[in-house]
Each structure stands twice: as structure tokens, then as C-alpha cells.
Design a protein around this motif. Sequence first.
Motif, PDB file in Angstrom:
ATOM      1  N   ALA B 144      93.919   9.513 -46.978  1.00 50.43           N
ATOM      2  CA  ALA B 144      93.352   9.931 -45.687  1.00 50.43           C
ATOM      3  C   ALA B 144      92.406  11.112 -45.898  1.00 50.43           C
ATOM      4  O   ALA B 144      91.328  11.170 -45.315  1.00 50.43           O
ATOM      5  CB  ALA B 144      94.472  10.303 -44.717  1.00 50.43           C
ATOM      6  N   VAL B 145      92.818  12.045 -46.778  1.00 46.82           N
ATOM      7  CA  VAL B 145      91.979  13.216 -47.057  1.00 46.82           C
ATOM      8  C   VAL B 145      90.654  12.758 -47.664  1.00 46.82           C
ATOM      9  O   VAL B 145      89.574  13.185 -47.244  1.00 46.82           O
ATOM     10  CB  VAL B 145      92.702  14.187 -48.026  1.00 46.82           C
ATOM     11  CG1 VAL B 145      91.729  15.257 -48.526  1.00 46.82           C
ATOM     12  CG2 VAL B 145      93.885  14.836 -47.343  1.00 46.82           C
ATOM     13  N   GLN B 149      86.896  13.141 -46.102  1.00 48.64           N
ATOM     14  CA  GLN B 149      85.836  13.858 -46.811  1.00 48.64           C
ATOM     15  C   GLN B 149      84.600  12.997 -46.976  1.00 48.64           C
ATOM     16  O   GLN B 149      83.478  13.480 -46.843  1.00 48.64           O
ATOM     17  CB  GLN B 149      86.345  14.314 -48.178  1.00 48.64           C
ATOM     18  CG  GLN B 149      87.243  15.538 -48.075  1.00 48.64           C
ATOM     19  CD  GLN B 149      87.887  15.879 -49.388  1.00 48.64           C
ATOM     20  OE1 GLN B 149      87.936  15.051 -50.297  1.00 48.64           O
ATOM     21  NE2 GLN B 149      88.401  17.090 -49.497  1.00 48.64           N
ATOM     22  N   GLN B 150      84.813  11.714 -47.266  1.00 44.07           N
ATOM     23  CA  GLN B 150      83.673  10.805 -47.412  1.00 44.07           C
ATOM     24  C   GLN B 150      82.869  10.734 -46.126  1.00 44.07           C
ATOM     25  O   GLN B 150      81.642  10.810 -46.135  1.00 44.07           O
ATOM     26  CB  GLN B 150      84.160   9.396 -47.763  1.00 44.07           C
ATOM     27  CG  GLN B 150      84.352   9.201 -49.250  1.00 44.07           C
ATOM     28  CD  GLN B 150      84.955   7.856 -49.563  1.00 44.07           C
ATOM     29  OE1 GLN B 150      85.548   7.219 -48.689  1.00 44.07           O
ATOM     30  NE2 GLN B 150      84.809   7.410 -50.790  1.00 44.07           N
ATOM     31  N   GLU B 151      83.601  10.617 -45.015  1.00 41.40           N
ATOM     32  CA  GLU B 151      82.923  10.532 -43.719  1.00 41.40           C
ATOM     33  C   GLU B 151      82.168  11.822 -43.417  1.00 41.40           C
ATOM     34  O   GLU B 151      81.026  11.803 -42.970  1.00 41.40           O
ATOM     35  CB  GLU B 151      83.930  10.252 -42.606  1.00 41.40           C
ATOM     36  CG  GLU B 151      84.295   8.785 -42.528  1.00 41.40           C
ATOM     37  CD  GLU B 151      85.543   8.551 -41.705  1.00 41.40           C
ATOM     38  OE1 GLU B 151      85.946   9.476 -40.963  1.00 41.40           O
ATOM     39  OE2 GLU B 151      86.117   7.453 -41.809  1.00 41.40           O
ATOM     40  N   GLU B 152      82.841  12.959 -43.708  1.00 40.02           N
ATOM     41  CA  GLU B 152      82.202  14.242 -43.446  1.00 40.02           C
ATOM     42  C   GLU B 152      80.935  14.388 -44.269  1.00 40.02           C
ATOM     43  O   GLU B 152      79.908  14.873 -43.804  1.00 40.02           O
ATOM     44  CB  GLU B 152      83.160  15.384 -43.767  1.00 40.02           C
ATOM     45  CG  GLU B 152      84.145  15.632 -42.637  1.00 40.02           C
ATOM     46  CD  GLU B 152      85.259  16.559 -43.046  1.00 40.02           C
ATOM     47  OE1 GLU B 152      85.260  17.035 -44.196  1.00 40.02           O
ATOM     48  OE2 GLU B 152      86.155  16.796 -42.215  1.00 40.02           O
ATOM     49  N   LEU B 153      81.010  13.930 -45.528  1.00 41.25           N
ATOM     50  CA  LEU B 153      79.873  14.019 -46.427  1.00 41.25           C
ATOM     51  C   LEU B 153      78.708  13.204 -45.884  1.00 41.25           C
ATOM     52  O   LEU B 153      77.560  13.642 -45.902  1.00 41.25           O
ATOM     53  CB  LEU B 153      80.287  13.483 -47.804  1.00 41.25           C
ATOM     54  CG  LEU B 153      79.607  14.131 -49.005  1.00 41.25           C
ATOM     55  CD1 LEU B 153      79.893  15.619 -49.039  1.00 41.25           C
ATOM     56  CD2 LEU B 153      80.077  13.471 -50.278  1.00 41.25           C
ATOM     57  N   LEU B 154      79.030  12.011 -45.392  1.00 37.33           N
ATOM     58  CA  LEU B 154      77.981  11.155 -44.841  1.00 37.33           C
ATOM     59  C   LEU B 154      77.340  11.793 -43.620  1.00 37.33           C
ATOM     60  O   LEU B 154      76.129  11.776 -43.452  1.00 37.33           O
ATOM     61  CB  LEU B 154      78.563   9.792 -44.462  1.00 37.33           C
ATOM     62  CG  LEU B 154      78.505   8.727 -45.543  1.00 37.33           C
ATOM     63  CD1 LEU B 154      79.173   7.457 -45.071  1.00 37.33           C
ATOM     64  CD2 LEU B 154      77.069   8.451 -45.942  1.00 37.33           C
ATOM     65  N   GLU B 155      78.195  12.390 -42.778  1.00 35.66           N
ATOM     66  CA  GLU B 155      77.661  13.020 -41.585  1.00 35.66           C
ATOM     67  C   GLU B 155      76.794  14.218 -41.940  1.00 35.66           C
ATOM     68  O   GLU B 155      75.733  14.430 -41.365  1.00 35.66           O
ATOM     69  CB  GLU B 155      78.806  13.469 -40.669  1.00 35.66           C
ATOM     70  CG  GLU B 155      79.231  12.385 -39.705  1.00 35.66           C
ATOM     71  CD  GLU B 155      80.554  12.712 -39.066  1.00 35.66           C
ATOM     72  OE1 GLU B 155      80.833  13.900 -38.856  1.00 35.66           O
ATOM     73  OE2 GLU B 155      81.321  11.776 -38.789  1.00 35.66           O
ATOM     74  N   LEU B 156      77.270  14.990 -42.922  1.00 36.30           N
ATOM     75  CA  LEU B 156      76.512  16.159 -43.355  1.00 36.30           C
ATOM     76  C   LEU B 156      75.133  15.756 -43.854  1.00 36.30           C
ATOM     77  O   LEU B 156      74.163  16.478 -43.683  1.00 36.30           O
ATOM     78  CB  LEU B 156      77.249  16.854 -44.502  1.00 36.30           C
ATOM     79  CG  LEU B 156      78.302  17.875 -44.115  1.00 36.30           C
ATOM     80  CD1 LEU B 156      78.908  18.455 -45.369  1.00 36.30           C
ATOM     81  CD2 LEU B 156      77.677  18.981 -43.281  1.00 36.30           C
ATOM     82  N   SER B 157      75.082  14.585 -44.467  1.00 37.64           N
ATOM     83  CA  SER B 157      73.825  14.190 -45.086  1.00 37.64           C
ATOM     84  C   SER B 157      72.886  13.527 -44.091  1.00 37.64           C
ATOM     85  O   SER B 157      71.797  13.135 -44.440  1.00 37.64           O
ATOM     86  CB  SER B 157      74.091  13.256 -46.253  1.00 37.64           C
ATOM     87  OG  SER B 157      74.708  12.087 -45.798  1.00 37.64           O
ATOM     88  N   THR B 158      73.312  13.382 -42.845  1.00 35.67           N
ATOM     89  CA  THR B 158      72.440  12.761 -41.848  1.00 35.67           C
ATOM     90  C   THR B 158      72.362  13.587 -40.578  1.00 35.67           C
ATOM     91  O   THR B 158      72.831  13.181 -39.534  1.00 35.67           O
ATOM     92  CB  THR B 158      72.952  11.359 -41.479  1.00 35.67           C
ATOM     93  OG1 THR B 158      74.262  11.516 -40.930  1.00 35.67           O
ATOM     94  CG2 THR B 158      72.992  10.442 -42.641  1.00 35.67           C
ATOM     95  N   PRO B 159      71.763  14.772 -40.675  1.00 34.53           N
ATOM     96  CA  PRO B 159      71.702  15.613 -39.485  1.00 34.53           C
ATOM     97  C   PRO B 159      70.532  15.199 -38.593  1.00 34.53           C
ATOM     98  O   PRO B 159      69.382  15.239 -39.010  1.00 34.53           O
ATOM     99  CB  PRO B 159      71.458  17.007 -40.064  1.00 34.53           C
ATOM    100  CG  PRO B 159      70.792  16.766 -41.388  1.00 34.53           C
ATOM    101  CD  PRO B 159      71.018  15.341 -41.788  1.00 34.53           C
ATOM    102  N   VAL B 160      70.837  14.784 -37.386  1.00 35.18           N
ATOM    103  CA  VAL B 160      69.769  14.457 -36.446  1.00 35.18           C
ATOM    104  C   VAL B 160      69.565  15.683 -35.553  1.00 35.18           C
ATOM    105  O   VAL B 160      70.494  16.132 -34.902  1.00 35.18           O
ATOM    106  CB  VAL B 160      70.139  13.236 -35.581  1.00 35.18           C
ATOM    107  CG1 VAL B 160      68.997  12.898 -34.637  1.00 35.18           C
ATOM    108  CG2 VAL B 160      70.463  12.036 -36.464  1.00 35.18           C
ATOM    109  N   VAL B 161      68.360  16.258 -35.580  1.00 32.87           N
ATOM    110  CA  VAL B 161      68.128  17.475 -34.803  1.00 32.87           C
ATOM    111  C   VAL B 161      67.092  17.244 -33.707  1.00 32.87           C
ATOM    112  O   VAL B 161      66.194  16.424 -33.849  1.00 32.87           O
ATOM    113  CB  VAL B 161      67.654  18.640 -35.699  1.00 32.87           C
ATOM    114  CG1 VAL B 161      68.759  19.086 -36.620  1.00 32.87           C
ATOM    115  CG2 VAL B 161      66.424  18.235 -36.494  1.00 32.87           C
TER     116      VAL B 161
END
Lengths: 120, 280, 136
Positions: B144-145, B149-161
Motif C-alpha cells: 500500500a505504501v 508513493q507511485q501515485e504521489e510521484l505521478l501526481e508530482l510530475s504532472t502539475p497543472v497550473v
Amino acid sequence: MERIPILQMGEFLLVTIQVDMHDQLALNLQEDLTDRISRTSARGVLIDISALDMVDSFIGRMIASISGLSRIMDAETMVVGMQPAVAITLVELGLTLPGVSTALNVERGMQVLRKRVAGR
Amino acid sequence: MATLQGSTLEAIKNNQDQLLDQWINSLESNGATRNLKEHELRQQTSGFLQLLANGLQQADDATGNAEEVRRFLEKLSASRAQLGHDSHQTAYFIFALKGPLFSLLQRVYADQPALLAEQLLVVSELLDSLGMHTVRAYQITREAVIRRQQEELLELSTPVVKLWDGVLALPLIGTLDSQRSQTVMESLLQRIVDTGAEIAIIDITGVPTVDTLVAQHLLKTVTAIRLMGADCIISGVRPQIAQTIVHLGLDLSSITTKANLADALKLAIKRLDVGDSARG
Amino acid sequence: MNVNVNQSGSLAVRVEQDVVLARQQARKIASEQGMRLVDLTKLVTAVSELARNTVVYGGGGDMDWQVIEQSGRIGLRMLFRDEGPGIADTRLALTDGWTSGSGLGLGLTGARRLVDEFDLDTAPGQGTRITITRWI
């Protein structure tokens, strides 16, 4: 027979598709719309598909036909509110609807239609 | 099947303090207490021993309804996984109890060898199954951890501003693979719906190379955005990338491109002013 | 590789309205299995294309569905089968834009792009069997 209602708003027609359409229903809509455009001399058609959770090649083809037919009859067609998942799927399917005008929602589509009609 | 004798449970209860001391000693000498606070360890060991005695008394079955014990161990595994303990250290929490418990039983049943053997087997099987349960629970928590982390990493790498009223920007940095391209595309499209933005700028200044797959993904994203009724500009196309695209024979003629993000924003604002950003 | 079937069912695909039912069935199973919205939409669209083909070109048939499990992955598998005329040139049929009817010629090729696995089994006079799989 089952029909999708068409609303008249001034010189525009508004169709909101809310049911999972079977093919005949889609064909009926196409027929009804062209009929209404010619009877009312509408200048624009808004097709709201925000409630549609799927557009396959048949429905896509119907949308393209309506857009082409209405143009011949001097009315602009705007397809509005396509969901992201539907858009991604259509592109993957190979159906990019070139020549069909789109807008994010009914309000935006109406604005653009007004501008375009005024400019003609 | 043999069960734990009342006298065994009695012995555990009467010798709790001694068992605990020996257990904790064994844990400490095997490095299974890393990062753990003294009182936490006391609490966990005595808590488990208490549960064991109670749970087994009620359950009357060594492997059966010791539900509470299991839940306790799942919580323990989760906290161990978060502390960075490995599966071996986590499982050792249970296995380290074997030694002290065995010597206790030996003393209690010194003159009843048959009963001693039977009780040893029962205790051993029980602790083994609980140990395995701990490892399984540990594994699930770790997975689960990792997933999070994988999901967080993906989100971090796709910042829509949001750059401007009605203008979103997606600055892409690093290599795009198929999975990331997909996530990027979906989150950008969703943000367009959420914010009602009419123009999206995809900035690829930070993308080192563009291959056929990435170029196709970009093309698909732009097309999907158009289908939704918004507009897309790609900025930061460096000369090498432009060459690659031409070399690959991809037709990007339907896409608006700008040299940099500033030029793209300028164009976006101009289009918003004209007010006809809808496509077609 | 071992494939376990966790759940299965079948649906008649005889008339146009059945295409809608096939889509709804696919949507129901896929969302029960927790498929992501985009993947679910792709699967449902593929089902719509193939069910329509079964009705229009195959003269009606059936859709068999399964929830399968293979090496820890869950997937949805659908088989569309009919006793229709079959397809003579499968390579041509899987070319974008080619159609024997009045469609856009995107049915088969489009459906293939929307799923993870696609298997076409047909011969003239032997009917058509198309199996698609989408992993979750």
C-alpha cells in the motif's frame, strides 16, 4: 415512437442527449433536427452531450452528419460538454470529428454561436 | 486436535513479568527494536501477551477465533512497516517469544513429558501461524505504501497550473513514458472540465527527447482537448525536437506551437480577448 | 498461464436494442470490478462497436462475458459470436476505413485499439468469433 426533444431558443435549437441512445433513436434525431432547421430557419444548433458517458462510431457519425447537414442549410452546429473519458476514447477509436465545432458547455457554445451568426 | 491446557495459560499469566523480560531481551539482542521507544515496546509486548492469554482462553482453539490477536498484529505490522523495519524484524517480534515460552513450559511440565511435547507443539504451531500472519500483514502494508508513493510521484510530475483566467499550463519535465503520458493527459483534461479553462498550454521545454510515441500522445491530447471544446497550444519546442518530429514524418500542422511559454500565454490572452476560442 | 474465471454470463445480441443492453452489462461488470473511468469508457465503446457488428453483419448472435484472473491481474473478457457469413479477408477487415457496409469502417479496428487483447476467428460461411480482453 421514442424521440429526443428539441428545444427552440430564439434562432437556435438546443438538444440535450440524456439517454443511452440506440441507433434508431440517433437516426430519428438526425432526421428531426434537419426537419426543424428547415421549418424554423434556425441559425444554430447546440447539441449538449455532457450526460453521455460513451460515444461510439455510430453516434460520432451522427454528430458529424448533423454538423455537415446543418451547414448546408446555413446553420452552425456546436457540440458541447464532451466528457474527458469520452474524448480520449473517441481519439483512440480514430474518430476526431474534423469540421465539427465544439465548446466546453452550453453557455460558452451559445456565446460563440451568437458571435458567429452576427458575423455572417 | 490437541489444545492449550488450562495449566499452560495459567502458567503464562503467572509468569508474565518474567516472560516479558526474556522476550524483550531476545528482541533487543536481535536488533528487532530499532527506532522503537522503550515504553512502546513494553506496551506492545505486554499487550500481546495479555491478548494471547485471553484470546486463547475464550477461543479454546489454538488457531481459531483469535481474531483480536490478529487485528493487534496487523496494527503492529503496519506501524513496523512505517518505521522502516524489514519483514524479518517484524516477524521476529513473534518468533522471539518462542524461547522464553518453551523454557517456561519445560519447567511447568517437567514431570509430564508427554504433555510437555504436546503443549510445545501446540504453542509452536500457534506462534508460527501468528508469525506468518504478521508477515502477510506487513507485506500488504508495504504494498500500500509503495502504491501510494507511485501515485504521489505521478501526481508530482504532472502539475497543472492556472496561468491566467481561462488559461491552464502544464509544464512537462523529464522523460515521458506511455503510462505518464496517459496520466498527464487525463489530469489535464479533467482540470479543463473542473476550471472551465478555454485554453491549455503544454510546455515541453523540460522534455529532453520526443519519440514517435510521445509525439503521438501529444497529438492525441490536443485532439481530445479540441473535442471537449477547449484549445491547446504547445510551447517550448526546441530545434532538435522540431527536427525529430519532421524526421518522424508526423503531421503536427493542426497544432499551434510557440517557441516559449511567454509567447504561448500572449497568444492565449489574445484569443480569449477575441472571444472565439471554441474550435471548428 | 492459468486463467481463473471468477464470474461469467451471457447475453443475446439479436436486435439493435440489444447493443444498448450489451453496453450497459459491460459497464456494470467493469464498474463492479473497479475499473478506472477512462478504461471503462474504452471497454464499453469497444463492446458497442462489436455488438453492433454482431447484429448488423452477423445477423445476430451472443455476447459471453467473463471476469478473469491471471497472475494476480483481474480482467474482463468478452466473446462476440455469430453464425453469420463470416469475414473472407481478415487483414482487410482490420484496416482502418475499410467497410463492407455503410459504416465508417472503424468498428473492428477501432475496437481493437480500445482493448488490451483482441482475437478474431472467422472464415466465410463459418460465422465470426471475436474475443476482447481489458485488464484492470
